[in-house]
Design a protein around this motif. Structure first.
Motif, PDB file in Angstrom:
ATOM      1  N   ASP A   1      -0.172   5.235   0.546  1.00 12.97           N
ATOM      2  CA  ASP A   1      -0.458   6.312   1.510  1.00 12.97           C
ATOM      3  C   ASP A   1      -0.445   5.800   2.947  1.00 12.97           C
ATOM      4  O   ASP A   1      -1.205   4.897   3.297  1.00 12.97           O
ATOM      5  N   GLY A   2       0.400   6.392   3.769  1.00 14.32           N
ATOM      6  CA  GLY A   2       0.426   6.008   5.185  1.00 14.32           C
ATOM      7  C   GLY A   2       1.178   4.724   5.440  1.00 14.32           C
ATOM      8  O   GLY A   2       1.357   4.323   6.580  1.00 14.32           O
ATOM      9  N   CYS A   3       1.605   4.070   4.349  1.00 18.74           N
ATOM     10  CA  CYS A   3       2.317   2.803   4.490  1.00 18.74           C
ATOM     11  C   CYS A   3       3.754   2.988   4.007  1.00 18.74           C
ATOM     12  O   CYS A   3       4.688   2.981   4.808  1.00 18.74           O
TER      13      CYS A   3
ATOM     14  N   ASP B   1       0.854  -1.174   0.000  1.00 16.30           N
ATOM     15  CA  ASP B   1       0.000   0.000   0.000  1.00 16.30           C
ATOM     16  C   ASP B   1       0.903   1.241   0.000  1.00 16.30           C
ATOM     17  O   ASP B   1       2.065   1.167   0.409  1.00 16.30           O
TER      18      ASP B   1
ATOM     19  N   ASP C   1      -1.204  -0.442   6.271  1.00 19.41           N
ATOM     20  CA  ASP C   1      -1.272   0.293   7.540  1.00 19.41           C
ATOM     21  C   ASP C   1      -2.693   0.441   8.066  1.00 19.41           C
ATOM     22  O   ASP C   1      -2.924   1.187   9.009  1.00 19.41           O
TER      23      ASP C   1
ATOM     24  N   ASP D   1      -6.418  -2.992   4.403  1.00 23.69           N
ATOM     25  CA  ASP D   1      -5.309  -3.729   3.789  1.00 23.69           C
ATOM     26  C   ASP D   1      -5.299  -5.175   4.267  1.00 23.69           C
ATOM     27  O   ASP D   1      -5.062  -6.099   3.484  1.00 23.69           O
TER      28      ASP D   1
END
Ligand SMILES: [Mg+2]
Length: 297
Positions: free
Chosen positions: A24-26, A22, A230, A234
């Motif tokens: 974004d944010g990951c 992933d 995250d 997911d």
């Protein structure tokens, strides 16, 4: 879009392992910036929460960053913020009116494409529904602020590139995200990470679960597929494919990536990832994404 799906279906493995990541944010630290600097200030402004801004901020951050709703679509997440505020004794003491959003609640339940195009069309047909008009203004303002504040060039978390290098030659690597594909390709190219992956899949190509399915079905053993993410979405995408999951813990991303680099990937490749080890990671992940907010505990 059809060609993109066909490309996934036609994908021929170059190794026996598949890793889906992933974005974004990951891989990238974009969630903190987008939520804290773009979403929250506009939520306070457009929904008149100035008098309780401290609580509104805390509720926004809990829902969007540090709870089981992390990564949820912006519209149901907004409603969740309002519900938490309505139910918070400190907020009640301030006697502030929490936004009344009957039409937005109905729209979320009935609309399947919860995005600005569908919202805009709805608002044209229902100019009298005030909550929907404010929702549209808010949502557009968020996008504008994101454009203004999130300038290109955000680097990946430490150890992301090291992990990609470690996978190289051992696994086929794909990006699996719900961000528009065009933005994803730009971000991965800007950071010179696109060279590690065979495909970059965004929202137009389907859900994360579909990306993995299209790219892997009948080509990889189930325990040879690893999704790195995250948020709960997911984990669900991995499980929908009976694939393994490695969590990047919100707020502790650096440690997570380091752990993946130092032990997770080795275990994945030598067949000791599935079972106890994975379960212990997911148990820890659960702690970072609670259902009950800190002020209720
Ligand atoms: Mg994410």
């Amino acid at each position: 879009m059809k060609e993109d799906i066909q490309k996934l279906l036609d994908h021929k493995p170059t190794s026996s392992f598949l890793v889906a990541i992933d974005s974004d944010g990951c891989a990238f630290d974009t969630m903190e910036l987008k939520q804290k600097e773009c979403f929250t200030p506009n939520t306070i402004k457009y929904w008149n929460l100035q008098a309780i801004s401290k609580y509104a901020r805390e509720a926004c951050e809990f829902v969007n960053l540090y709870s089981k709703w992390r990564g949820a679509n912006r519209f149901p997440a907004l409603i969740k913020v309002f519900d938490l505020l309505s139910d918070w004794d400190k907020v009640k003491a301030r006697k502030v009116q929490i936004p009344y959003t009957p039409n937005l609640r109905k729209w979320i339940e009935t609309e399947t494409k919860l995005g600005n195009p569908a919202l805009e069309a709805y608002c044209k047909e229902h100019p009298e529904q005030e909550d929907m008009q404010i929702t549209l203004q808010w949502s557009k303002a968020v996008n504008k602020t994101v454009e203004d504040i999130v300038k290109g060039g955000l680097p990946p978390f430490p150890y992301v590139e090291e992990c990609l290098q470690k996978c190289q030659g051992n696994a086929d690597i794909m990006v699996c995200s719900q961000t528009p594909t065009e933005a994803l390709v730009r971000e991965w190219q800007e950071q010179d990470l696109a060279k590690y992956v065979f495909v970059i899949c965004g929202q137009e190509i389907g859900t994360k679960a579909e990306h993995i399915k299209f790219a892997s079905e009948n080509r990889y053993e189930k325990n040879h597929i690893l999704m790195i993410g995250d948020a709960y979405g997911d984990l669900k995408a991995a499980r929908a494919n009976n694939a393994l999951f490695f969590p990047i813990n919100p707020g502790h991303e650096e440690e997570s990536w380091q752990r993946l680099y130092e032990e997770g990937l080795d275990r994945f490749f030598n067949g000791t990832y599935e079972g106890e080890y994975e379960a212990s990671l997911i148990k820890e992940f659960d702690k970072y994404l609670p259902e009950t907010p800190p002020w209720k505990r």
